[in-house]
Design a protein around this motif. Structure first.
Motif, PDB file in Angstrom:
ATOM      1  N   ASN A  68       0.818  -1.217   0.000  1.00  0.00           N
ATOM      2  CA  ASN A  68       0.000   0.000   0.000  1.00  0.00           C
ATOM      3  C   ASN A  68       0.852   1.268   0.000  1.00  0.00           C
ATOM      4  O   ASN A  68       0.468   2.263  -0.620  1.00  0.00           O
ATOM      5  CB  ASN A  68      -0.992  -0.008   1.167  1.00  0.00           C
ATOM      6  N   ILE A  69       2.003   1.239   0.650  1.00  0.00           N
ATOM      7  CA  ILE A  69       2.897   2.407   0.591  1.00  0.00           C
ATOM      8  C   ILE A  69       3.400   2.585  -0.838  1.00  0.00           C
ATOM      9  O   ILE A  69       3.459   3.707  -1.344  1.00  0.00           O
ATOM     10  CB  ILE A  69       4.095   2.261   1.556  1.00  0.00           C
ATOM     11  N   ARG A  70       3.731   1.488  -1.479  1.00  0.00           N
ATOM     12  CA  ARG A  70       4.207   1.584  -2.867  1.00  0.00           C
ATOM     13  C   ARG A  70       3.101   2.121  -3.785  1.00  0.00           C
ATOM     14  O   ARG A  70       3.366   2.897  -4.695  1.00  0.00           O
ATOM     15  CB  ARG A  70       4.744   0.250  -3.341  1.00  0.00           C
ATOM     16  N   LYS A  71       1.851   1.728  -3.520  1.00  0.00           N
ATOM     17  CA  LYS A  71       0.719   2.276  -4.294  1.00  0.00           C
ATOM     18  C   LYS A  71       0.584   3.777  -4.018  1.00  0.00           C
ATOM     19  O   LYS A  71       0.311   4.553  -4.930  1.00  0.00           O
ATOM     20  CB  LYS A  71      -0.592   1.571  -3.926  1.00  0.00           C
ATOM     21  N   LEU A  90      10.185   6.580   4.799  1.00  0.00           N
ATOM     22  CA  LEU A  90      10.501   6.279   6.196  1.00  0.00           C
ATOM     23  C   LEU A  90       9.758   5.020   6.630  1.00  0.00           C
ATOM     24  O   LEU A  90      10.325   4.130   7.263  1.00  0.00           O
ATOM     25  CB  LEU A  90      10.127   7.469   7.092  1.00  0.00           C
ATOM     26  N   GLN A  91       8.480   4.926   6.243  1.00  0.00           N
ATOM     27  CA  GLN A  91       7.699   3.729   6.577  1.00  0.00           C
ATOM     28  C   GLN A  91       8.267   2.489   5.882  1.00  0.00           C
ATOM     29  O   GLN A  91       8.342   1.423   6.488  1.00  0.00           O
ATOM     30  CB  GLN A  91       6.230   3.909   6.213  1.00  0.00           C
ATOM     31  N   LEU A  92       8.655   2.636   4.619  1.00  0.00           N
ATOM     32  CA  LEU A  92       9.255   1.493   3.910  1.00  0.00           C
ATOM     33  C   LEU A  92      10.531   1.047   4.617  1.00  0.00           C
ATOM     34  O   LEU A  92      10.802  -0.154   4.729  1.00  0.00           O
ATOM     35  CB  LEU A  92       9.560   1.859   2.455  1.00  0.00           C
ATOM     36  N   GLY A  93      11.314   2.009   5.096  1.00  0.00           N
ATOM     37  CA  GLY A  93      12.535   1.678   5.839  1.00  0.00           C
ATOM     38  C   GLY A  93      12.212   0.926   7.118  1.00  0.00           C
ATOM     39  O   GLY A  93      12.867  -0.066   7.452  1.00  0.00           O
ATOM     40  N   GLY A  94      11.187   1.383   7.828  1.00  0.00           N
ATOM     41  CA  GLY A  94      10.777   0.709   9.062  1.00  0.00           C
ATOM     42  C   GLY A  94      10.285  -0.706   8.815  1.00  0.00           C
ATOM     43  O   GLY A  94      10.582  -1.622   9.580  1.00  0.00           O
ATOM     44  N   SER A 102      18.288  -5.018   6.492  1.00  0.00           N
ATOM     45  CA  SER A 102      18.909  -3.736   6.830  1.00  0.00           C
ATOM     46  C   SER A 102      19.424  -2.990   5.594  1.00  0.00           C
ATOM     47  O   SER A 102      19.446  -1.762   5.576  1.00  0.00           O
ATOM     48  CB  SER A 102      20.037  -3.911   7.847  1.00  0.00           C
ATOM     49  N   LYS A 103      19.790  -3.722   4.550  1.00  0.00           N
ATOM     50  CA  LYS A 103      20.259  -3.070   3.324  1.00  0.00           C
ATOM     51  C   LYS A 103      19.128  -2.267   2.671  1.00  0.00           C
ATOM     52  O   LYS A 103      19.296  -1.098   2.305  1.00  0.00           O
ATOM     53  CB  LYS A 103      20.800  -4.125   2.354  1.00  0.00           C
ATOM     54  N   GLU A 104      17.954  -2.886   2.530  1.00  0.00           N
ATOM     55  CA  GLU A 104      16.778  -2.215   1.962  1.00  0.00           C
ATOM     56  C   GLU A 104      16.317  -1.079   2.880  1.00  0.00           C
ATOM     57  O   GLU A 104      15.937  -0.005   2.422  1.00  0.00           O
ATOM     58  CB  GLU A 104      15.643  -3.230   1.749  1.00  0.00           C
ATOM     59  N   ALA A 105      16.380  -1.327   4.196  1.00  0.00           N
ATOM     60  CA  ALA A 105      15.985  -0.304   5.169  1.00  0.00           C
ATOM     61  C   ALA A 105      16.860   0.930   5.025  1.00  0.00           C
ATOM     62  O   ALA A 105      16.355   2.055   4.957  1.00  0.00           O
ATOM     63  CB  ALA A 105      16.085  -0.863   6.591  1.00  0.00           C
ATOM     64  N   LYS A 110      17.550   6.551   3.736  1.00  0.00           N
ATOM     65  CA  LYS A 110      18.339   7.638   3.133  1.00  0.00           C
ATOM     66  C   LYS A 110      17.509   8.409   2.098  1.00  0.00           C
ATOM     67  O   LYS A 110      17.633   9.627   1.986  1.00  0.00           O
ATOM     68  CB  LYS A 110      19.632   7.092   2.522  1.00  0.00           C
ATOM     69  N   ILE A 111      16.652   7.711   1.364  1.00  0.00           N
ATOM     70  CA  ILE A 111      15.756   8.392   0.421  1.00  0.00           C
ATOM     71  C   ILE A 111      14.784   9.287   1.205  1.00  0.00           C
ATOM     72  O   ILE A 111      14.526  10.420   0.811  1.00  0.00           O
ATOM     73  CB  ILE A 111      14.979   7.380  -0.456  1.00  0.00           C
TER      74      ILE A 111
END
Length: 173
Positions: A68-71, A90-94, A102-105, A110-111
């Motif tokens: 849903n965040i990606r949508k 920030l939510q995607l990182g969480g 942790s790599k994707e986070a 950073k984005i």
């Protein structure tokens, strides 16, 4: 005209009132009224998916929350500004952190920082980045992100407490 308004704006204004009043069950009920979110105008659709993601997070359904965040990001609107986009990342990182990636986070956090965040959210991003670098034993980099978090004017008591705890931990590192 009224029918068109209801289709393209939908019950989002009712939803907003429920959320502001803290009536989460009422908000979920209003969300269930929206059968075709793709018919909502873009900024409303972005908000719809973001709110749906928040409900998914509350239910610990991380995959649905991420979807849903990606949508929401796919429907981004200039009306809501880039800080909303920052909050989404920030939510995607969480979510990535909760999934143990942790790599994707780190990439998403950073984005989020780059897109811009309000101080409390920025402090959260910096603290999460600090934690990732500390886990990687990159203490110098971790301390730099902690320093950045300490410079912010944090209002949220929970974030202040977390900041204090991490400062104690990093002082020993």
């Amino acid at each position: 005209y009224v029918i068109a308004f209801d289709i393209f704006i939908g019950p989002m204004r009712y939803l907003q009132k429920k959320v502001e009043a803290g009536d989460i069950d009422g908000a979920k009920e209003v969300m269930s009224w929206i059968k075709f979110p793709k018919l909502l105008i873009k900024p409303v659709r972005q908000g719809y998916y973001m709110l749906q993601s928040n409900f998914d997070m509350a239910n610990q359904d991380l995959d649905a929350a991420e979807a849903n965040i990606r949508k929401s990001l796919a429907n981004k609107s200039d009306m809501l500004g880039s800080s909303q986009e920052g909050v989404s990342y920030l939510q995607l990182g969480g979510i990535a952190l909760q999934k143990g990636d942790s790599k994707e986070a780190l990439k998403n956090l950073k984005i989020a920082v780059q897109k811009g965040l309000p101080d409390d959210n920025l402090a959260t991003a910096y603290l999460q980045i600090c934690t990732i670098y500390a886990q990687r034993r990159e203490i110098k980099v971790a301390k730099e992100y902690l320093r950045r978090a300490n410079l912010l004017k944090v209002k949220n008591e929970e974030i202040k407490k977390h900041l204090k705890d991490i400062n104690k931990q990093m002082a020993r590192a």
